[in-house]
Design a protein around this motif. Sequence first.
Motif, PDB file in Angstrom:
ATOM      1  N   LYS A 260       0.841  -1.202   0.000  1.00 18.82           N
ATOM      2  CA  LYS A 260       0.000   0.000   0.000  1.00 18.82           C
ATOM      3  C   LYS A 260       0.875   1.250   0.000  1.00 18.82           C
ATOM      4  O   LYS A 260       1.984   1.259   0.528  1.00 18.82           O
ATOM      5  N   THR A 261       0.328   2.300  -0.585  1.00 22.74           N
ATOM      6  CA  THR A 261       1.017   3.587  -0.653  1.00 22.74           C
ATOM      7  C   THR A 261       0.172   4.658   0.022  1.00 22.74           C
ATOM      8  O   THR A 261      -1.045   4.688  -0.162  1.00 22.74           O
ATOM      9  N   SER A 262       0.813   5.500   0.820  1.00 24.38           N
ATOM     10  CA  SER A 262       0.142   6.660   1.389  1.00 24.38           C
ATOM     11  C   SER A 262       1.086   7.850   1.311  1.00 24.38           C
ATOM     12  O   SER A 262       2.260   7.708   0.938  1.00 24.38           O
ATOM     13  N   TYR A 263       0.572   9.013   1.654  1.00 23.32           N
ATOM     14  CA  TYR A 263       1.364  10.232   1.550  1.00 23.32           C
ATOM     15  C   TYR A 263       1.325  11.013   2.868  1.00 23.32           C
ATOM     16  O   TYR A 263       0.309  11.022   3.569  1.00 23.32           O
ATOM     17  N   LEU A 264       2.433  11.676   3.174  1.00 23.03           N
ATOM     18  CA  LEU A 264       2.517  12.602   4.300  1.00 23.03           C
ATOM     19  C   LEU A 264       2.844  13.977   3.737  1.00 23.03           C
ATOM     20  O   LEU A 264       3.815  14.119   2.988  1.00 23.03           O
ATOM     21  N   PHE A 265       2.063  14.970   4.121  1.00 25.40           N
ATOM     22  CA  PHE A 265       2.310  16.336   3.645  1.00 25.40           C
ATOM     23  C   PHE A 265       2.335  17.280   4.833  1.00 25.40           C
ATOM     24  O   PHE A 265       1.436  17.274   5.678  1.00 25.40           O
ATOM     25  N   GLY A 266       3.377  18.107   4.916  1.00 27.58           N
ATOM     26  CA  GLY A 266       3.503  19.069   6.006  1.00 27.58           C
ATOM     27  C   GLY A 266       2.702  20.326   5.736  1.00 27.58           C
ATOM     28  O   GLY A 266       2.876  20.980   4.702  1.00 27.58           O
ATOM     29  N   THR A 267       1.831  20.678   6.667  1.00 28.57           N
ATOM     30  CA  THR A 267       0.947  21.838   6.504  1.00 28.57           C
ATOM     31  C   THR A 267       1.346  22.969   7.442  1.00 28.57           C
ATOM     32  O   THR A 267       2.168  22.803   8.349  1.00 28.57           O
ATOM     33  N   ILE A 268       0.756  24.122   7.217  1.00 27.78           N
ATOM     34  CA  ILE A 268       0.776  25.218   8.187  1.00 27.78           C
ATOM     35  C   ILE A 268      -0.680  25.600   8.431  1.00 27.78           C
ATOM     36  O   ILE A 268      -1.531  25.455   7.557  1.00 27.78           O
ATOM     37  N   HIS A 269      -0.963  26.075   9.641  1.00 30.78           N
ATOM     38  CA  HIS A 269      -2.351  26.308  10.051  1.00 30.78           C
ATOM     39  C   HIS A 269      -2.855  27.698   9.709  1.00 30.78           C
ATOM     40  O   HIS A 269      -4.032  27.998   9.900  1.00 30.78           O
ATOM     41  N   VAL A 270      -1.956  28.582   9.231  1.00 30.79           N
ATOM     42  CA  VAL A 270      -2.353  29.909   8.750  1.00 30.79           C
ATOM     43  C   VAL A 270      -1.653  30.134   7.415  1.00 30.79           C
ATOM     44  O   VAL A 270      -0.666  29.461   7.101  1.00 30.79           O
ATOM     45  N   GLY A 271      -2.165  31.061   6.631  1.00 31.71           N
ATOM     46  CA  GLY A 271      -1.511  31.301   5.349  1.00 31.71           C
ATOM     47  C   GLY A 271      -2.092  32.491   4.618  1.00 31.71           C
ATOM     48  O   GLY A 271      -2.829  33.297   5.184  1.00 31.71           O
ATOM     49  N   LYS A 272      -1.760  32.572   3.329  1.00 35.11           N
ATOM     50  CA  LYS A 272      -2.253  33.619   2.451  1.00 35.11           C
ATOM     51  C   LYS A 272      -2.935  32.964   1.251  1.00 35.11           C
ATOM     52  O   LYS A 272      -2.583  31.844   0.867  1.00 35.11           O
ATOM     53  N   GLN A 273      -3.884  33.658   0.660  1.00 31.42           N
ATOM     54  CA  GLN A 273      -4.595  33.115  -0.487  1.00 31.42           C
ATOM     55  C   GLN A 273      -3.634  32.785  -1.624  1.00 31.42           C
ATOM     56  O   GLN A 273      -3.845  31.841  -2.390  1.00 31.42           O
ATOM     57  N   GLY A 274      -2.552  33.560  -1.722  1.00 31.83           N
ATOM     58  CA  GLY A 274      -1.581  33.339  -2.780  1.00 31.83           C
ATOM     59  C   GLY A 274      -0.824  32.033  -2.677  1.00 31.83           C
ATOM     60  O   GLY A 274      -0.085  31.670  -3.603  1.00 31.83           O
ATOM     61  N   PHE A 275      -0.966  31.314  -1.561  1.00 27.55           N
ATOM     62  CA  PHE A 275      -0.294  30.027  -1.406  1.00 27.55           C
ATOM     63  C   PHE A 275      -0.964  28.916  -2.225  1.00 27.55           C
ATOM     64  O   PHE A 275      -0.426  27.820  -2.333  1.00 27.55           O
ATOM     65  N   PHE A 276      -2.133  29.209  -2.766  1.00 29.15           N
ATOM     66  CA  PHE A 276      -2.901  28.177  -3.461  1.00 29.15           C
ATOM     67  C   PHE A 276      -3.091  28.550  -4.926  1.00 29.15           C
ATOM     68  O   PHE A 276      -3.161  29.727  -5.261  1.00 29.15           O
ATOM     69  N   PRO A 277      -3.161  27.556  -5.834  1.00 30.13           N
ATOM     70  CA  PRO A 277      -3.203  26.115  -5.565  1.00 30.13           C
ATOM     71  C   PRO A 277      -1.834  25.583  -5.132  1.00 30.13           C
ATOM     72  O   PRO A 277      -0.816  26.245  -5.345  1.00 30.13           O
TER      73      PRO A 277
END
Length: 293
Positions: A34-51
């Motif tokens: 099986k394959t899974s993924y781990l992604f490091g997040t931040i809990h605050v940000g700016k709209q420009g961070f997306f997509p």
Amino acid sequence: MEMSVPNAVAAAEPIKLDAVPRRGALYRIHHDGKTSYLFGTIHVGKQGFFPLEPEVTRALADSTSLVLELDTRAHRPFEQALAKYGAYPAGDTITRHLSPRALAQLNKALAKAGISLQSVAGYRPWLVANILVGSEIEKHGYHRSNGVEGFLLSAAIAQKKQVHELESADYQLSLFASLDDAQQERYLVENLEELENGKALQKSAGLIDAWSNADAARIATMARELTAGDSVSAVFMDRTLLGKRNPEMTNHIERIMQTDQVAFVGIGLLHLVGENGIPELLRQRGYSVEKVY
């Protein structure tokens, strides 16, 4: 007679779009086929961070479930936990639990932030400290509404994926309540001092900037800075917010990986760093862990 063609037209080329920058840290985990993924997040940000970077969005699209620390859509459990662990019983206030010096520092910081003492009087020191730091971060354009979890949740809901929580709001906030009165005052004062000298913003913005550029070396440096020394804040981060939770999260991730075909796990960036980080803990348990970036 030949007509001249403007150079700009003659040399016209397809418009090139800038590549979406890599953000955070992404790992691919293999175990028992099986394959899974781990992604490091931040809990605050700016709209420009997306997509987010295409490798991240593809990994999420290929997954059968999204796993977060908390499902941020559930407001009521969080509000109940705040009332339980972050507020004093009716009739009690923070002014009864702080030394005169700490109370004077608090009044100064509240005035600077434009927050009245009356509005936070019923809150415990750890919560007031977090409110003030959050307010300072927001003034500089980083908002919880632009946290990565919200973006991942919206994508997962649109893709009709299951959403799992690794923890509960009650558990997360109970960790802060484990600090006694003296530690809570110290935690508050340390944060007030760092708000005053600019270190609070420097640390938060530094980590967010490192995340936004997938700067692994700087992420590691920021993790060391946030957990080094004998301050209440650093020791609490090192031993409790990371040291205690990382093995517990790893246990839960293992259980989810055993039942879900492909899990995409989005958790706070600092949980992925160092020899006690979740990727390393999974390696120690026999998982194949590949850092995508």
